[in-house]
Write a protein that holds these residues in place. Structure first.
Motif, mmCIF file in Angstrom:
data_model
loop_
_atom_site.group_PDB
_atom_site.id
_atom_site.type_symbol
_atom_site.label_atom_id
_atom_site.label_comp_id
_atom_site.label_asym_id
_atom_site.label_seq_id
_atom_site.Cartn_x
_atom_site.Cartn_y
_atom_site.Cartn_z
ATOM 1 N N VAL A 114 44.900 27.323 47.877
ATOM 2 C CA VAL A 114 46.374 26.763 47.764
ATOM 3 C C VAL A 114 46.270 26.244 46.422
ATOM 4 N N SER A 115 47.265 26.268 45.609
ATOM 5 C CA SER A 115 47.633 25.609 44.422
ATOM 6 C C SER A 115 48.716 24.748 44.528
ATOM 7 N N ILE A 116 48.429 23.625 44.489
ATOM 8 C CA ILE A 116 49.483 22.432 44.521
ATOM 9 C C ILE A 116 50.080 21.876 43.101
ATOM 10 N N PHE A 117 51.290 22.471 42.855
ATOM 11 C CA PHE A 117 52.016 22.514 41.717
ATOM 12 C C PHE A 117 52.541 21.391 41.460
ATOM 13 N N ILE A 118 52.399 20.635 40.612
ATOM 14 C CA ILE A 118 52.716 19.044 40.319
ATOM 15 C C ILE A 118 53.327 18.887 38.800
ATOM 16 N N GLU A 170 50.246 28.990 35.912
ATOM 17 C CA GLU A 170 48.781 28.615 36.026
ATOM 18 C C GLU A 170 48.299 28.363 37.489
ATOM 19 N N CYS A 171 48.942 28.399 38.459
ATOM 20 C CA CYS A 171 48.690 28.465 39.814
ATOM 21 C C CYS A 171 47.744 29.709 40.194
ATOM 22 N N ASP A 172 46.576 29.356 40.769
ATOM 23 C CA ASP A 172 45.675 30.577 40.982
ATOM 24 C C ASP A 172 45.572 30.873 42.359
ATOM 25 N N GLY A 173 46.234 30.099 43.078
ATOM 26 C CA GLY A 173 46.027 30.347 44.685
ATOM 27 C C GLY A 173 46.546 31.235 45.270
ATOM 28 N N LYS A 174 46.185 31.571 46.570
ATOM 29 C CA LYS A 174 46.920 32.628 47.517
ATOM 30 C C LYS A 174 48.304 32.128 47.631
ATOM 31 N N ASN A 233 51.956 33.099 46.679
ATOM 32 C CA ASN A 233 52.178 33.374 45.193
ATOM 33 C C ASN A 233 51.981 34.637 44.870
ATOM 34 N N ASN A 234 53.556 35.176 44.567
ATOM 35 C CA ASN A 234 53.468 36.431 44.489
ATOM 36 C C ASN A 234 53.357 36.855 42.992
ATOM 37 N N GLN A 235 53.178 36.090 42.219
ATOM 38 C CA GLN A 235 53.059 36.554 40.701
ATOM 39 C C GLN A 235 51.752 37.298 40.421
#
Length: 305
Positions: A6-10, A85-89, A167-169
Motif C-alpha cells: 500500500v502507498s499512503i498518498f499524503i 510516485e505511489c508504488d503500492g498495489k 493502483n491501476n497506473q
C-alpha cells in the motif's frame, strides 16, 4: 519500496499544527505487509516541510518525501505528481490535516480487496471534526453496501480519508491530464480506477477523522452551485474521454441530472437569471418534461417564500 502493498498518498501545505498527528496515525498501522507514506509537500510557508523531513529521517524505510519545490504549485498539480510516485498495489489517501483512528484500517481493507478480486475500492465510516473540537457523526448518502461506477458517477459518497483503491497506473494507463483543470482529484480518480470494471464496498467500521472546516473543499461547499458546476465540468470531460467510451450512456444520464441540480441550486441561492439560463440550456441539451418544469418553478417559489 517497490515491494510495498500500500502507498499512503499524503498532500500537505501549511499544516504544521496537524501533520505530526497525521503521520503518527499512519505509522501506528499494524499490518502483515509493507506500506509506504508518499508525501507531497507543496512549499509550505510554515514548518510543515521541516516536520516531514524529520519523520523521513527517522522512518526512512517507510517514508518517501518528494523533493522540495521552489514555489507552491497548487493542490491538483501536487496531487498528480504525488500519486504518480505511489508504488503500492493499492493506494490510500490521508490529507495532512486528517488522521486515522483504527490501527487495523489498512489490514482490514487490504484483506477485503485481496479476498474479493471483483472489487477495486473499499471505503469506511469516519468521524467529522469541527474547528471547535467537537465531533459530528458522518452519515452516508447511499444506503448500499456494494456499489459500482453507475452509482458513483452520480455523486461522490466516498470520503478520501477512508478509502483504499487499486493502483491501476502504468505506462499505458495514466491519470487523465484534464484532471489538472480542477481543484480536487479524488472523485474522478475513483471513476477512472473502475471505468473498466471493479465494484466498490463499504466497510462499516469507523477508521478515520476528517476536518470539515479545513482545506479547499470546505470553501467550495459554502456556495453549492460552484461545486455542482465543477462536478458537471468533470462529467463533461469524462464523457469526451475515449478511455470512458464504454460508460458514455450512464455518464450522459449523470450530466442531465447535474444540469437539473445546478438549476435548482441557482434558484436556492437567489441567482434566478443563472437558473433560468441553465433551465433553457437543459431544454436544449436533453429536453425536459412537465415534472421538470414544475420542479423548476417550485424551486423559485420555495426560494422566495
Amino acid at each position: 519500496m517497490s515491494e510495498c502493498k500500500v502507498s499512503i498518498f499524503i498532500l500537505t501545505y501549511n499544516q504544521e499544527k496537524f501533520i505530526s498527528q497525521t503521520l503518527d496515525s499512519i505509522l501506528a498501522q499494524k499490518t502483515n505487509f509493507k506500506y509506504q507514506l508518499v508525501i507531497g509537500e507543496d512549499c509550505s510557508k510554515d514548518s510543515t516541510r521541516a516536520i516531514c523531513e524529520s519523520y523521513a529521517v527517522e522512518y526512512g524505510d517507510k517514508i518517501k518525501l518528494l523533493p522540495a519545490l521552489e514555489s507552491n504549485i497548487g493542490l491538483i498539480k501536487n496531487y498528480i505528481r504525488t500519486i504518480k510516485e505511489c508504488d503500492g498495489k493499492y493506494i490510500a489517501i490521508c490529507d495532512g490535516d486528517d488522521y486515522w483512528t483504527d490501527e487495523y484500517k489498512l489490514q482490514k481493507q487490504v484483506d477485503f480487496l485481496e479476498n474479493n478480486p471483483d472489487f477495486s475500492i473499499v471505503y469506511t465510516s469516519l468521524q467529522l471534526l469541527r474547528n471547535d473540537g467537537t465531533m459530528k457523526k458522518w452519515i452516508s448518502i447511499t444506503d448500499k453496501v456494494d456499489t459500482s461506477f453507475d452509482d458513483l458517477i452520480f455523486m461522490n459518497y466516498i470520503s478520501s480519508v477512508s478509502v483504499l483503491f487499486k493502483n491501476n497506473q502504468n505506462d499505458h494507463n495514466e491519470i487523465p491530464k484534464w484532471l489538472l483543470k480542477y481543484p480536487f482529484g479524488d472523485w474522478p480518480t475513483y471513476l477512472w480506477t473502475i471505468k473498466d470494471g471493479g465494484k466498490i464496498h463499504f466497510l462499516n467500521d469507523t477508521t478515520a477523522v476528517y476536518r470539515i472546516d479545513a482545506g479547499i473543499s470546505s470553501e467550495m461547499r459554502r456556495v453549492n452551485s460552484n461545486l455542482v458546476q465543477i462536478n458537471l465540468n468533470i462529467l463533461n470531460d469524462i464523457y469526451a474521454d475515449e478511455s470512458f467510451a464504454s460508460r458514455r450512456e450512464v455518464v450522459f444520464k449523470a450530466i442531465i441530472a447535474l444540469k437539473k441540480a445546478l438549476t435548482l441550486n441557482y434558484n436556492r441561492e437567489h441567482k434566478y437569471s443563472k437558473g433560468f439560463a441553465q433551465f433553457l440550456s437543459n431544454l436544449k441539451y436533453a429536453g425536459l418534461n412537465y415534472p421538470d418544469t414544475k420542479l423548476y418553478l417550485y424551486s423559485i417559489y420555495k426560494s422566495l417564500k
